[in-house]
Structures are given as structure tokens and as C-alpha cells.
Design a protein around this motif. Structure first.
Motif, PDB file in Angstrom:
ATOM      1  N   ALA A  11     -10.470 -33.945 -54.585  1.00 20.21           N
ATOM      2  CA  ALA A  11     -10.190 -32.776 -53.741  1.00 20.21           C
ATOM      3  C   ALA A  11      -9.590 -31.615 -54.531  1.00 20.21           C
ATOM      4  N   PRO A  12      -8.709 -31.852 -55.526  1.00 18.34           N
ATOM      5  CA  PRO A  12      -8.189 -30.710 -56.295  1.00 18.34           C
ATOM      6  C   PRO A  12      -9.278 -29.932 -57.028  1.00 18.34           C
ATOM      7  N   LEU A  13     -10.387 -30.624 -57.340  1.00 20.49           N
ATOM      8  CA  LEU A  13     -11.458 -29.959 -58.083  1.00 20.49           C
ATOM      9  C   LEU A  13     -12.460 -29.277 -57.162  1.00 20.49           C
ATOM     10  N   LEU A  14     -12.841 -29.946 -56.072  1.00 14.51           N
ATOM     11  CA  LEU A  14     -13.884 -29.438 -55.188  1.00 14.51           C
ATOM     12  C   LEU A  14     -13.351 -28.834 -53.897  1.00 14.51           C
ATOM     13  N   GLY A  15     -12.047 -28.977 -53.627  1.00 13.80           N
ATOM     14  CA  GLY A  15     -11.494 -28.507 -52.371  1.00 13.80           C
ATOM     15  C   GLY A  15     -11.666 -29.552 -51.285  1.00 13.80           C
ATOM     16  N   ASP A  16     -11.382 -29.170 -50.040  1.00  6.46           N
ATOM     17  CA  ASP A  16     -11.504 -30.096 -48.910  1.00  6.46           C
ATOM     18  C   ASP A  16     -12.974 -30.228 -48.532  1.00  6.46           C
ATOM     19  N   VAL A  17     -13.586 -31.343 -48.928  1.00  8.15           N
ATOM     20  CA  VAL A  17     -15.018 -31.554 -48.679  1.00  8.15           C
ATOM     21  C   VAL A  17     -15.255 -32.782 -47.807  1.00  8.15           C
ATOM     22  N   THR A  18     -14.222 -33.242 -47.110  1.00 13.70           N
ATOM     23  CA  THR A  18     -14.371 -34.481 -46.352  1.00 13.70           C
ATOM     24  C   THR A  18     -15.123 -34.298 -45.037  1.00 13.70           C
ATOM     25  N   ALA A  19     -15.131 -33.088 -44.465  1.00 20.09           N
ATOM     26  CA  ALA A  19     -15.895 -32.782 -43.243  1.00 20.09           C
ATOM     27  C   ALA A  19     -15.645 -33.806 -42.142  1.00 20.09           C
ATOM     28  N   GLY A  20     -14.380 -34.075 -41.860  1.00 18.30           N
ATOM     29  CA  GLY A  20     -14.045 -35.004 -40.792  1.00 18.30           C
ATOM     30  C   GLY A  20     -13.993 -36.451 -41.218  1.00 18.30           C
ATOM     31  N   GLY A  21     -14.109 -36.726 -42.517  1.00 23.83           N
ATOM     32  CA  GLY A  21     -14.009 -38.103 -42.998  1.00 23.83           C
ATOM     33  C   GLY A  21     -15.200 -38.965 -42.667  1.00 23.83           C
ATOM     34  N   ILE A  22     -16.392 -38.367 -42.602  1.00 25.06           N
ATOM     35  CA  ILE A  22     -17.606 -39.136 -42.325  1.00 25.06           C
ATOM     36  C   ILE A  22     -18.663 -38.807 -43.373  1.00 25.06           C
ATOM     37  N   THR A  23     -19.696 -39.639 -43.406  1.00 23.75           N
ATOM     38  CA  THR A  23     -20.897 -39.376 -44.201  1.00 23.75           C
ATOM     39  C   THR A  23     -22.045 -39.167 -43.232  1.00 23.75           C
ATOM     40  N   ASP A  24     -22.726 -38.046 -43.333  1.00 23.93           N
ATOM     41  CA  ASP A  24     -23.793 -37.754 -42.379  1.00 23.93           C
ATOM     42  C   ASP A  24     -24.863 -38.833 -42.432  1.00 23.93           C
ATOM     43  N   VAL A  25     -25.313 -39.272 -41.261  1.00 24.17           N
ATOM     44  CA  VAL A  25     -26.211 -40.404 -41.166  1.00 24.17           C
ATOM     45  C   VAL A  25     -27.571 -40.129 -41.799  1.00 24.17           C
ATOM     46  N   VAL A  26     -27.958 -38.862 -41.922  1.00 30.26           N
ATOM     47  CA  VAL A  26     -29.262 -38.528 -42.482  1.00 30.26           C
ATOM     48  C   VAL A  26     -29.197 -38.322 -43.994  1.00 30.26           C
ATOM     49  N   VAL A  27     -28.021 -38.020 -44.520  1.00 29.96           N
ATOM     50  CA  VAL A  27     -27.887 -37.721 -45.950  1.00 29.96           C
ATOM     51  C   VAL A  27     -28.351 -38.864 -46.843  1.00 29.96           C
ATOM     52  N   PRO A  28     -28.012 -40.143 -46.553  1.00 27.50           N
ATOM     53  CA  PRO A  28     -28.501 -41.212 -47.431  1.00 27.50           C
ATOM     54  C   PRO A  28     -30.017 -41.231 -47.576  1.00 27.50           C
TER      55      PRO A  28
END
Length: 762
Positions: free
Chosen positions: A614-631
């Protein structure tokens, strides 16, 4: 030509590639001219494509959740609002005369817009749920007409016209349509920024690898041709089916990456043949007989794996399959026709203007090359290297066990986005009822009602009351609103009121279910939708809302995933079997590819779900989930590129073995000949993808970082370490083939010994 092929020891089956090249050589100017005209026409035809493509396509069109929203909109003038306008009175109350007049005027102007299906505002219906407790803010809910494209265009225009200062009110926008509009804007901005950063870096890499300005431009030319053909095809496809905007971005990157791959392989092999003493024309023919066959096989494998995505009934994945297969074929055709023609026209000018000439190290013999020495070192301790590399991949893949599948919402936007700020205020001040509520629709069955067709005749009040009580007892439900009243914990807590009439219509009735949590696009939301659907209903019921959309998408992906994986694995195995004439080598390639994909997925979960780095990319958690279509998106692109590098490496290993070399020598020579190629190609592709991490949009960051890490991991740990180690451990078993499918191959003599490796890794 046939006599030359026999003298060269080439199998008869390779004739099409040599003939293909000969025609390009004889008609070089015609080929280049026609390609130039075709590219111009394709670019002209594709103008405005971005505005025509759909930003959605994440849910199956036939899903119950989609049908529920359609019934709500057509029969009840209801459903989730697509645009939510938050009107704030900074200096007064929204009930003050001036603020109230401005609110009524805003409502009236919106209702007069023909693109809007309905408007529900606090100043039109003064419900407590449409106003904050301190009366400083109120809501205007808007439902738009038309499909996703029409909704997106209308939302963008309405946001531009009606947000900002409006007298005593300050208006800002949120809702699904506003998020899509902001996502498209940030996506275009991120892509332009990435191109601005990546293009100079890519040109520098190609200049270093290919050794001249002229040669460095060849992959760019092939890539432009492939991308132009693909965009024109997507423009044509858009006239008959829904095409996703994300498919355009991904296929563009894939086409450029493959153009670099194919061009590097062909140019390198061409220079190798020239160094072996062949004349330009014969060198080009031999290049197409050897490397051309590799390019064709690689393209077929990648296109076949992408076409497996057609089994998913999601417009996003299907349009990616169409566009991906097209760009793969276009890249291969461009590399096998246009590139040879350009090489003929350039002649001895191919190697001019080497700006890094003074920085290059002296050329070395193949046996002294860095990749050759690395392969020998790995094969001296194959078991130790295999265990170490596998342990690293398993460690990187471990976070996959903690994946939480969901769908991205407004939290993929940067915190500085006005839409993101408004969405956060809505959650804090109004709760989740206007955004996160589930809808349970009880449509009228044809022929089930008679007389006046009233709701009372369709569903009796006692039956509806009992059904609402059962829904209110489902764990995770805070409240149920229906025509018969309000329900909590299985009890009716309030009778019908003035607003209860909105749940009735000639087409049946519907109920609003408010969840306990504020994240319906998470696993909890999916489970709640499944629980609501399991409740016995007094008639056919359709459950809609964010959680239901997620559940429908998960169901489709999970149901079709085994078939997609099975088709991809089977087709890839058969093609690699035909290419290598070995059973073990294709199995090894598939297993190692799966390990690489698992490791990449683990890294993405650790970074974009759990918040590491997170210190490098910023807040990228987007609610703490992984989008179901991304995989699935990551799988199709990463699998194709990884198999592309595998085919490049195997082509030289198999050729060297057929010339009579033992396994160790074949692997070492093959890695020396191609290590610099696929590493350079991966570096170019990773540079393009990593530039997306500079975007402020979480989705682009994820795709960019994920694909960059995937190709770098593949060309280092897997191709450079695991492939030599596993092939050394397998020994003679690498070349086993059942007698039924065996065919004799005449050993192909190697070209005149080359004293130096022409493509040493930078």
C-alpha cells in the motif's frame, strides 16, 4: 524450392511457410502498399469506437437479477436508481424556502428530460429516508431509459448539466451510472498517460535488443497493423452484439505484445541465417520455414485458448474472445507477410543507426553465452533448482486460499474523485438502502389473474404478508418493505403508509430487502441473495439487486469454468503434441503454466485484496475483494503469453534434438537461442503493462501490475530455471511418443556454425 528444402533437411510438412514467404518476397511492394491502404481504412472505420462500446457486460443478460430489474422498470417504474444526486444546502436547511424552490426546480427539469424514466426527489415526495437528520442534504433519485450505452451517455450529460452550484444548493452525483461514467473518464486518462510513459521506454528497449532504429520500428509496424485490424473488427462486431470497452484495452495490449514477440523471433532468426552464410532471399525462406512454423503454431494455440472464453455467457468475456483471437491472427499474419516484405525492401539497411553500438559487449560463441551457461548450471543440480523454484511459486500462490470474490463498485475510484466522495457521504449519511437494497419481484403469471387485474387478485394479502415475514427472518436482512407494511426479524413493525403504493402495479408486486451490511457485492451479499431465493414464495419470484448480480455471475463462471479449462488444456495439449512430437513436454508445459498462473493470482490477492505494498501503490484494496471476473481476464491473457514464450523455447530445443544433440545440449542451445528473445519480449510487454499502475483507477492498476508480474515471473523462474531442470530430470522420457503416433523425422543439419550468439540478453 523442393530441392532446396531437401538439401536443408527440412520436413515436407513445412512447405506452406516457405511458399508463403516466397510470395511475400516476390510481391514485397504490393504487400506493403495494400497493407498500408488496409490499415488506413481500418483506422477510419474504427473512429469513435470507444464511445460505442459498453462499459458493462459483467453479468449474463439472461440472469434472474437482470430480468428482475427489467420487470421493475417496465411494470412498476421502480428499481435501483442509476443516478443519485446529492443536494446539499451548506448555509441553510434543504427545507428552507430558497433551497426548497431550487430543489423543486431541479426535479422539474430532470423530469422533463426524455431520457429519464422516472425521478423521485425529496421535494417531490418528502420521505424521511430521502433527507439527512440534520436536514442539510437531500436526495434526487433518477432512473434512465435505454440500454447500458444510452444510460452511460445520458448520465454523463446530466452530470455535466446539473451538478455543481445551483442557487443555494450544491449538487454532486453518485450511483452506478455515475461510477461508469467516471470509470470511463479515468480509464481513458490512464491509458493516455500510460502510453506517454511507456512508448519511449519500449522504443529504447527495442533499440537495445534489435540493434538499430530501423529494426526497432518493425515490431511497432506489425503491432499497429494488428491493432488497426482488430479495432475495425470490433467496430463491425458492435453492430450485431454487445462489445465491452475493457476488451478493446486488453486486446490492444495483447496485440502489441504478440507483435513484438513474433517480430523478435523472425528478425533474430533472419540475422542468424545471414550470419550462417545464406543470401538474403534464402535466409528469409529458411527463417519462415523454421521460425514461421513456430509463429503459426504459437498463434493457433493462443487463439484457441482465447476462443474457449466463448463458453462463458458474459458479454465482457465473449467480446474479449472475439477481439483476442482476431488480434492474435492479425499479429501472426502481419509477421508472416508484411514483416518479410519489409525485410526484403530494407535489404542491407536493416542494421543501420545502431545508437547503442559503443555500449555493446563483444559477441560470444553460443557455448559461452550467458543463457547457455545458466542452463548448464541449472542442469547440474536439477533437483535442487526444481524444489527451490517450486517452493517459491507455492509461497507466492498461498494468498489465493484467502481470496474473497465479489464485484467492484465505486471504491475502485480514487478517493479524490467527486463520485467517490459523494458515494462515501451517501453511505455515511443515508445508509445503504438506496444503493445496496435487494429487490424481490413477484410478477403476474400470464392467465393467472382475471377481472380488473388488481394486485389483490394476483397475490392475496395474507400470502404476501407471510412471505414478507419469512424474508425478514433471513440472517443478514435488516428490514423488508412491502405493500403490506414494514417488517423486521419476522414481525410486521409498521403498517402500510403513503409510500407503500409504489410496491403495487398491474404486473404484480415487489418487495425491497435492506441488508444489514453495506457491501452487497461481497461474498456476504452473494450468500444473502441465495438465501432470499431459497425462501418459499407465493408465486414465481425474481431476486435482483447487487448481491443477486454477483451470485448470478459467480454461478455462471463456476458452472462453465471446468469446461473452459478442459477445452483450453485439451486443445493446447494436442497442438503441442503435434508441434513437439512428445507426450511429456506438453504435460510439463501445462503444469508449469498452471503454477505460474497460481503464483500471479496469489500476488494479486496479497496486493489488491489484502493491501500489501500500500505505501507504494496507495489504497488499492477496493473494499477488500477480488473481482469475480478478473481471474478469467488474467487467465486468458497470461496463459496465452506464457504459452507463446514456451513455444519459442521448445521450437529451438526440439530442432536441436532432432539434429542429433542430447537433451542437455539441446536445452542449453535452445535457451541460449531464445532466452534473450522471450526475456526482451516480456520486458517490453511488462513495461507497457506496468505503466498502467500509474493510473488512479484500481482496475487498471490491477491489470497492469498483474500482467507485468506474470510475464516477468514466467520468463525468469519458469522458463529459465524450471524448464531446464525438469527436462534434465526427465531425460530420455522427454521424447517419448507412443508408436501409434510416431513419425520418422530426418535430422535437420544445423546451419553453418555460428561463432557468436546474435541475441544475447541485454
Amino acid at each position: 524450392m523442393r530441392r532446396e528444402r531437401r538439401e536443408a533437411g527440412q520436413p515436407v510438412t513445412q512447405e506452406p511457410f516457405g511458399g508463403f514467404g516466397s510470395r511475400s518476397v516476390r510481391r514485397a511492394r504490393l504487400v506493403v502498399g495494400l497493407t498500408f491502404v488496409f490499415s488506413l481504412l481500418a483506422c477510419w472505420y474504427a473512429v469513435g469506437l470507444t464511445q460505442r462500446l459498453s462499459p458493462g457486460g459483467w453479468t449474463p443478460p439472461s440472469a434472474d437479477s437482470v430480468r428482475a430489474e427489467a420487470v421493475l422498470a417496465s411494470e412498476f417504474r421502480a428499481g435501483p436508481p442509476q443516478l443519485i444526486l446529492l443536494a446539499t444546502a451548506p448555509d441553510d436547511s434543504v427545507d428552507a424556502p430558497q433551497a426548497s424552490a431550487a430543489g423543486r426546480d431541479l426535479t422539474r427539469r430532470l423530469a422533463a428530460d426524455g431520457r429519464i424514466a422516472w425521478v423521485n426527489s425529496y421535494w417531490q415526495h418528502p420521505l424521511p429516508s430521502l433527507r439527512t437528520k440534520d436536514a442539510d442534504s437531500a436526495l434526487v433519485l433518477v432512473r434512465l431509459r435505454g440500454d447500458e450505452q444510452a444510460v452511460r451517455e445520458a448520465a454523463g450529460d446530466i452530470i455535466d448539466r446539473f451538478t455543481g452550484a445551483r442557487g443555494p444548493l450544491r449538487v454532486s452525483a453518485s450511483g452506478a451510472a455515475a461510477v461508469l461514467d467516471e470509470t470511463e473518464r479515468l480509464s481513458d486518462e490512464g491509458m493516455r498517460y500510460a502510453e506517454f510513459v511507456a512508448v519511449p521506454l519500449v522504443l529504447l528497449i527495442l533499440l537495445w535488443v534489435l540493434g538499430s532504429v530501423t529494426a526497432a520500428l518493425l515490431p511497432v509496424v506489425v503491432g499497429v497493423i494488428a491493432v488497426a485490424a482488430t479495432t475495425a473488427f470490433l467496430r463491425l462486431l458492435d453492430t450485431t452484439t454487445e462489445v465491452s470497452l475493457f476488451a478493446l484495452n486488453i486486446t490492444t495490449a495483447l496485440g502489441f505484445g504478440l507483435a513484438v514477440d513474433f517480430s523478435l523471433l523472425l528478425v533474430s532468426r533472419y540475422r542468424e541465417e545471414l550470419a550462417a552464410g545464406c543470401g538474403p532471399e534464402r535466409a528469409l525462406r529458411r527463417t519462415l520455414l523454421g521460425a514461421g512454423r513456430t509463429v503459426a503454431f504459437s498463434a493457433v494455440i493462443i487463439a484457441a485458448s482465447l476462443c474457449a472464453l466463448l463458453l462463458f455467457p458474459l458479454p465482457l468475456l465473449r467480446s474479449l474472445a472475439y477481439g483476442g483471437a482476431t488480434v492474435v491472427c492479425a499479429s501472426a499474419v502481419g509477421a508472416l507477410t508484411v514483416l518479410p516484405a519489409l525485410l526484403v525492401l530494407l535489404g542491407d539497411r536493416l542494421d543501420r543507426w545502431d545508437v547503442f553500438a559503443r555500449l555493446r559487449r563483444p559477441e560470444r560463441a553460443v557455448s559461452a553465452g550467458a543463457w547457455f551457461r545458466l542452463a548448464r548450471a541449472v542442469m547440474r543440480r536439477p533437483a535442487l533448482v526444481s524444489v527451490g523454484a517450486l517452493a517459491l511459486l507455492v509461497l507466492l500462490a498461498a494468498p489465493v486460499t484467502q481470496v474473497r470474490l465479489g464485484m467492484y463498485d465505486d471504491r475502485i475510484l480514487p478517493a479524490s474523485s467527486p463520485v467517490a466522495e459523494t458515494s462515501q457521504r451517501l453511505r455515511a449519511e443515508f445508509g445503504s438502502q438506496w444503493v445496496d437494497a435487494a429487490s424481490v419481484v413477484l410478477p403476474r403469471e400470464p392467465g393467472a389473474m382475471s377481472g380488473s387485474g388488481s394486485v389483490a387478485e394476483a397475490v392475496a394479502d395474507p400470502a404476501l404478508d407471510a412471505y414478507a415475514r419469512r424474508l425478514a427472518q433471513v440472517p443478514g436482512v435488516r428490514r423488508v418493505d412491502a405493500r403490506t407494511g414494514t417488517y423486521r426479524d419476522g414481525r410486521r413493525t409498521a403498517p402500510p403508509n403513503a409510500s407503500s403504493g409504489r410496491f403495487a402495479g398491474a404486473g404484480g408486486t415487489w418487495l425491497s430487502v435492506i441488508p444489514d451490511g453495506d457491501d452487497p457485492l461481497s461474498p456476504q451479499g452473494s450468500r444473502l441473495a441465495a438465501a432470499l431465493r431459497a425462501v418459499p414464495a407465493p408465486g414465481p419470484a425474481l431476486v435482483g439487486g447487487p448481491g443477486a448480480r454477483l451470485a448470478d455471475t459467480e454461478h455462471v463462471l463456476a458452472g462453465r469454468l471446468p469446461a473452459v479449462v478442459g477445452v483450453t488444456v485439451l486443445v493446447t495439449f494436442v497442438l503441442l503434441l503435434a508441434f513437439t512430437r512428445s507426450v511429456l513436454i506438453p504435460v510439463k508445459a501445462l503444469v508449469l503454466n498452471a503454477l505460474g498462473l497460481a503464483a500471479t493470482s496469489g500476488i494479486l490477492v496479497a496486493v489488491f485484496q489484502q493491501g500489501h505494498l500500500a505505501p507504494l501503490l496507495g489504497d488499492v484494496t477496493a473494499g477488500g475483494i477480488t473481482d469475480v471476473v478478473v481471474p478469467s481476464l488474467m487467465f486468458c491473457v497470461t496463459f496465452g503469453l506464457s504459452m507463446d514464450y514456451e513455444v519459442f523455447l521448445l521450437s529451438r530445443i526440439v530442432d536441436e534434438h532432432r539434429r542429433g544433440s542430447d537433451t542437455e545440449t539441446a536445452v542449453a542451445v535452445g535457451l541460449q537461442r531464445t532466452g534473450g528473445l522471450f526475456t526482451s519480449a516480456a520486458l517490453v510487454f511488462a513495461t507497457v503493462m506496468a505503466a498502467l499502475a500509474l493510473s488512479s483507477l484500481v482496475l487498471l492498476k490491477l491489470i497492469g501490475v498483474g500482467l507485468a508480474l506474470a510475464v516477468l515471473l514466467d520468463c525468469t523462474v519458469i522458463r529459465a530455471l524450471l524448464v531446464p531442470a525438469v527436462m534434465r530430470l526427465a531425460g530420455r522420457a522427454n521424447w517419448w511418443l507412443p508408436r501409434l503416433g510416431r513419425r520418422k523425422h530426418r535430422p535437420a543439419p544445423s546451419p553453418t556454425p555460428v561463432p557468436a550468439a546474435p541475441m544475447e540478453a541485454p
